[in-house]
Design a protein around this motif. Structure first.
Motif, PDB file in Angstrom:
ATOM      1  N   LEU A   1       1.030  -1.184  -0.170  1.00 32.27           N
ATOM      2  CA  LEU A   1       0.000  -0.194  -0.076  1.00 32.27           C
ATOM      3  C   LEU A   1       0.761   1.249  -0.016  1.00 32.27           C
ATOM      4  N   THR A   2       2.096   1.185   0.503  1.00 36.62           N
ATOM      5  CA  THR A   2       3.184   2.245   0.338  1.00 36.62           C
ATOM      6  C   THR A   2       4.375   1.979  -0.256  1.00 36.62           C
ATOM      7  N   GLU A   3       4.992   3.038  -0.240  1.00 42.55           N
ATOM      8  CA  GLU A   3       6.412   2.747  -1.216  1.00 42.55           C
ATOM      9  C   GLU A   3       7.179   2.026   0.025  1.00 42.55           C
ATOM     10  N   GLU A   4       7.116   2.100   1.174  1.00 42.10           N
ATOM     11  CA  GLU A   4       7.805   1.225   2.124  1.00 42.10           C
ATOM     12  C   GLU A   4       7.567  -0.589   1.987  1.00 42.10           C
ATOM     13  N   HIS A   5       6.403  -0.453   1.825  1.00 44.21           N
ATOM     14  CA  HIS A   5       5.777  -1.904   1.545  1.00 44.21           C
ATOM     15  C   HIS A   5       6.413  -2.412   0.373  1.00 44.21           C
ATOM     16  N   LEU A   6       6.418  -1.673  -0.840  1.00 43.70           N
ATOM     17  CA  LEU A   6       7.251  -1.846  -1.994  1.00 43.70           C
ATOM     18  C   LEU A   6       8.725  -2.154  -1.890  1.00 43.70           C
TER      19      LEU A   6
ATOM     20  N   MET B   1      12.852 -10.516 -13.700  1.00 39.76           N
ATOM     21  CA  MET B   1      11.866  -9.428 -12.796  1.00 39.76           C
ATOM     22  C   MET B   1      13.091  -8.975 -11.713  1.00 39.76           C
ATOM     23  N   ALA B   2      13.990  -9.671 -11.184  1.00 40.47           N
ATOM     24  CA  ALA B   2      14.835  -9.208 -10.382  1.00 40.47           C
ATOM     25  C   ALA B   2      15.823  -8.328 -11.091  1.00 40.47           C
ATOM     26  N   VAL B   3      16.186  -8.497 -12.253  1.00 34.70           N
ATOM     27  CA  VAL B   3      17.039  -7.769 -13.154  1.00 34.70           C
ATOM     28  C   VAL B   3      16.540  -6.281 -13.315  1.00 34.70           C
ATOM     29  N   ILE B   4      15.289  -6.329 -13.624  1.00 30.38           N
ATOM     30  CA  ILE B   4      14.360  -5.225 -13.909  1.00 30.38           C
ATOM     31  C   ILE B   4      14.290  -4.443 -12.768  1.00 30.38           C
ATOM     32  N   LEU B   5      14.096  -5.004 -11.480  1.00 31.13           N
ATOM     33  CA  LEU B   5      14.005  -4.284 -10.077  1.00 31.13           C
ATOM     34  C   LEU B   5      15.467  -3.571  -9.958  1.00 31.13           C
ATOM     35  N   ILE B   6      16.307  -4.110 -10.028  1.00 27.10           N
ATOM     36  CA  ILE B   6      17.582  -3.839  -9.560  1.00 27.10           C
ATOM     37  C   ILE B   6      18.203  -2.287 -10.631  1.00 27.10           C
ATOM     38  N   LEU B   7      17.503  -2.676 -11.866  1.00 20.74           N
ATOM     39  CA  LEU B   7      17.731  -1.612 -12.848  1.00 20.74           C
ATOM     40  C   LEU B   7      17.068  -0.230 -12.744  1.00 20.74           C
ATOM     41  N   PHE B   8      15.788  -0.458 -12.401  1.00 22.88           N
ATOM     42  CA  PHE B   8      14.886   0.561 -12.409  1.00 22.88           C
ATOM     43  C   PHE B   8      14.111   0.834 -11.173  1.00 22.88           C
ATOM     44  N   TYR B   9      14.579   0.353 -10.186  1.00 19.70           N
ATOM     45  CA  TYR B   9      14.023   0.848  -8.962  1.00 19.70           C
ATOM     46  C   TYR B   9      15.137   0.950  -7.706  1.00 19.70           C
TER      47      TYR B   9
ATOM     48  N   LEU C   1      13.674   4.634 -22.570  1.00 20.60           N
ATOM     49  CA  LEU C   1      12.746   5.171 -23.666  1.00 20.60           C
ATOM     50  C   LEU C   1      11.522   5.706 -22.812  1.00 20.60           C
ATOM     51  N   HIS C   2      11.017   4.820 -21.720  1.00 18.34           N
ATOM     52  CA  HIS C   2       9.696   5.117 -21.195  1.00 18.34           C
ATOM     53  C   HIS C   2      10.185   5.897 -20.075  1.00 18.34           C
ATOM     54  N   GLY C   3      11.326   5.891 -19.398  1.00 18.18           N
ATOM     55  CA  GLY C   3      11.647   6.772 -18.369  1.00 18.18           C
ATOM     56  C   GLY C   3      11.206   6.012 -17.008  1.00 18.18           C
ATOM     57  N   CYS C   4      11.879   6.443 -16.062  1.00 17.59           N
ATOM     58  CA  CYS C   4      11.606   5.827 -14.666  1.00 17.59           C
ATOM     59  C   CYS C   4      11.375   6.886 -13.623  1.00 17.59           C
ATOM     60  N   THR C   5      10.240   6.788 -12.954  1.00 20.47           N
ATOM     61  CA  THR C   5       9.968   7.550 -11.792  1.00 20.47           C
ATOM     62  C   THR C   5       9.824   6.675 -10.626  1.00 20.47           C
ATOM     63  N   ARG C   6      10.098   7.178  -9.303  1.00 16.79           N
ATOM     64  CA  ARG C   6      10.011   6.548  -8.058  1.00 16.79           C
ATOM     65  C   ARG C   6       8.358   6.488  -7.710  1.00 16.79           C
ATOM     66  N   PRO C   7       7.811   5.363  -7.429  1.00 18.52           N
ATOM     67  CA  PRO C   7       6.519   5.037  -7.211  1.00 18.52           C
ATOM     68  C   PRO C   7       6.427   6.034  -5.704  1.00 18.52           C
ATOM     69  N   THR C   8       5.419   6.328  -5.359  1.00 20.15           N
ATOM     70  CA  THR C   8       4.941   7.160  -4.161  1.00 20.15           C
ATOM     71  C   THR C   8       4.289   5.967  -3.125  1.00 20.15           C
ATOM     72  N   ALA C   9       3.002   6.041  -3.440  1.00 16.04           N
ATOM     73  CA  ALA C   9       2.191   5.152  -2.938  1.00 16.04           C
ATOM     74  C   ALA C   9       0.791   4.881  -3.517  1.00 16.04           C
ATOM     75  N   GLY C  10       0.057   3.778  -2.839  1.00 17.37           N
ATOM     76  CA  GLY C  10      -1.092   3.569  -3.539  1.00 17.37           C
ATOM     77  C   GLY C  10      -1.232   3.008  -4.781  1.00 17.37           C
ATOM     78  N   ALA C  11      -1.761   3.686  -5.667  1.00 15.27           N
ATOM     79  CA  ALA C  11      -2.071   3.019  -7.425  1.00 15.27           C
ATOM     80  C   ALA C  11      -0.641   3.098  -7.850  1.00 15.27           C
ATOM     81  N   HIS C  12       0.271   4.051  -7.369  1.00 15.04           N
ATOM     82  CA  HIS C  12       1.549   4.226  -7.969  1.00 15.04           C
ATOM     83  C   HIS C  12       2.517   2.649  -7.939  1.00 15.04           C
ATOM     84  N   CYS C  13       2.504   2.174  -6.445  1.00 14.22           N
ATOM     85  CA  CYS C  13       2.931   1.059  -6.196  1.00 14.22           C
ATOM     86  C   CYS C  13       2.264  -0.232  -6.817  1.00 14.22           C
ATOM     87  N   HIS C  14       0.964  -0.152  -7.024  1.00 10.78           N
ATOM     88  CA  HIS C  14       0.218  -1.020  -7.751  1.00 10.78           C
ATOM     89  C   HIS C  14       0.748  -1.286  -9.226  1.00 10.78           C
ATOM     90  N   GLY C  15       0.693   0.000  -9.820  1.00 11.30           N
ATOM     91  CA  GLY C  15       1.268  -0.004 -11.285  1.00 11.30           C
ATOM     92  C   GLY C  15       2.641  -0.389 -11.302  1.00 11.30           C
TER      93      GLY C  15
END
Length: 272
Positions: free
Chosen positions: A151-156, A200-208, A253-267
């Motif tokens: 539900l929050t960025e800390e959870h993510l 999936m782990a590679v994508i997380l390391i690169l973009f989160y 190309l798409h760009g990477c933004t840090r998720p904040t909370a709620g729907a951003h985490c789910h997305g």
């Protein structure tokens, strides 16, 4: 009271105290993790099929299916979080969990309808029916769980760190076992499920941002990223490798933004 009851019953029936008390301690740990870090059960449910055949867990898996056990723990954590959310939120706030997720939910429903329709002309009804039931039950459970557990960025961030950590251990397992499997022509070394998870782990390391400091993130690039890529190659799964290459090439190309909370985490979870 529960521990005292266990001791009394063991003494009354003249049973060994080690296993019941060890199981009681394990139950206490599971309850604590389920209440404090329920997203860890989501990681455990994802990786349990990759570890159930490992020699450390073979004995446990014979007595109790490890995948089923982790799925039951995930369901219990999901029910706990759902009741907790219902008790503290109004119905309008509860519906916000699904705001902005219409495309992902629609895509899942469409894919489930296609898979269900394909069962009508399958040449292996027993095997196809088993796979269909697993997809409709386990697949939908794993899709729905992040809506309530993250539900929050800390959870993510906790989920992502646990996911990458277990992925690194899985990569080591694949690298150490692929040599022995390749020597036996009757053994299939392809691990498609492990390949998807490592991709999936590679994508997380690169973009989160798993860690707040740039130096820590750079250390992940140097140490964990090559390990996950090597494990992905050792899984001998072409589909995950191609999909990861496409996702990584499209990421800048798409760009990477840090998720904040709620729907951003789910997305973020839905995109992964």
């Amino acid at each position: 009271m529960i521990a005292g009851s266990f001791v009394f019953l063991c003494v009354y029936w003249n049973l060994a105290l080690e296993l019941p008390l060890l199981g009681l301690a394990g139950l206490a740990v599971l309850l604590y993790v389920g209440a404090k870090y329920p997203e860890w059960f989501l990681v455990a449910a994802l990786f349990a099929p990759q570890w159930k055949t490992f020699w450390v867990f073979k004995t446990v898996d014979k007595a109790l299916d490890l995948t089923l056990a982790m799925l039951l723990c995930l369901v219990a954590a999901l029910i706990w979080r759902l009741l907790f959310q219902l008790g503290r939120s109004h119905s309008a706030d509860f519906r916000k969990i699904f705001f902005g997720q219409g495309n992902q939910i629609l895509a899942l429903c469409l894919f489930a309808a296609i898979v269900t329709a394909s069962y009508a002309y399958t040449s292996a009804p027993n095997y196809g029916g088993s796979k269909l039931v697993r997809f409709l039950s386990i697949g939908i459970l794993l899709f729905i769980a992040p809506f309530f557990l993250i539900l929050t960025e800390e959870h993510l961030r906790r989920f992502a760190r646990a996911f990458v950590g277990v992925s690194a251990a899985t990569a080591i397992q694949l690298i150490l076992t692929v040599e022995y499997g390749s020597q036996d022509p009757n053994v299939d070394i392809t691990r498609i499920g492990a390949g998807w998870l490592l991709g999936m782990a590679v994508i997380l390391i690169l973009f989160y941002p798993l860690v707040p400091s740039r130096r820590g993130q750079w250390m992940l690039y140097v140490s964990v990223l090559p390990l996950c890529i090597a494990g992905l190659v050792a899984s001998a799964a072409r589909g995950p490798l191609v999909s990861m290459a496409v996702a990584v090439s499209m990421g800048p190309l798409h760009g990477c933004t840090r998720p904040t909370a709620g729907a951003h985490c789910h997305g973020s979870i839905s995109a992964i």
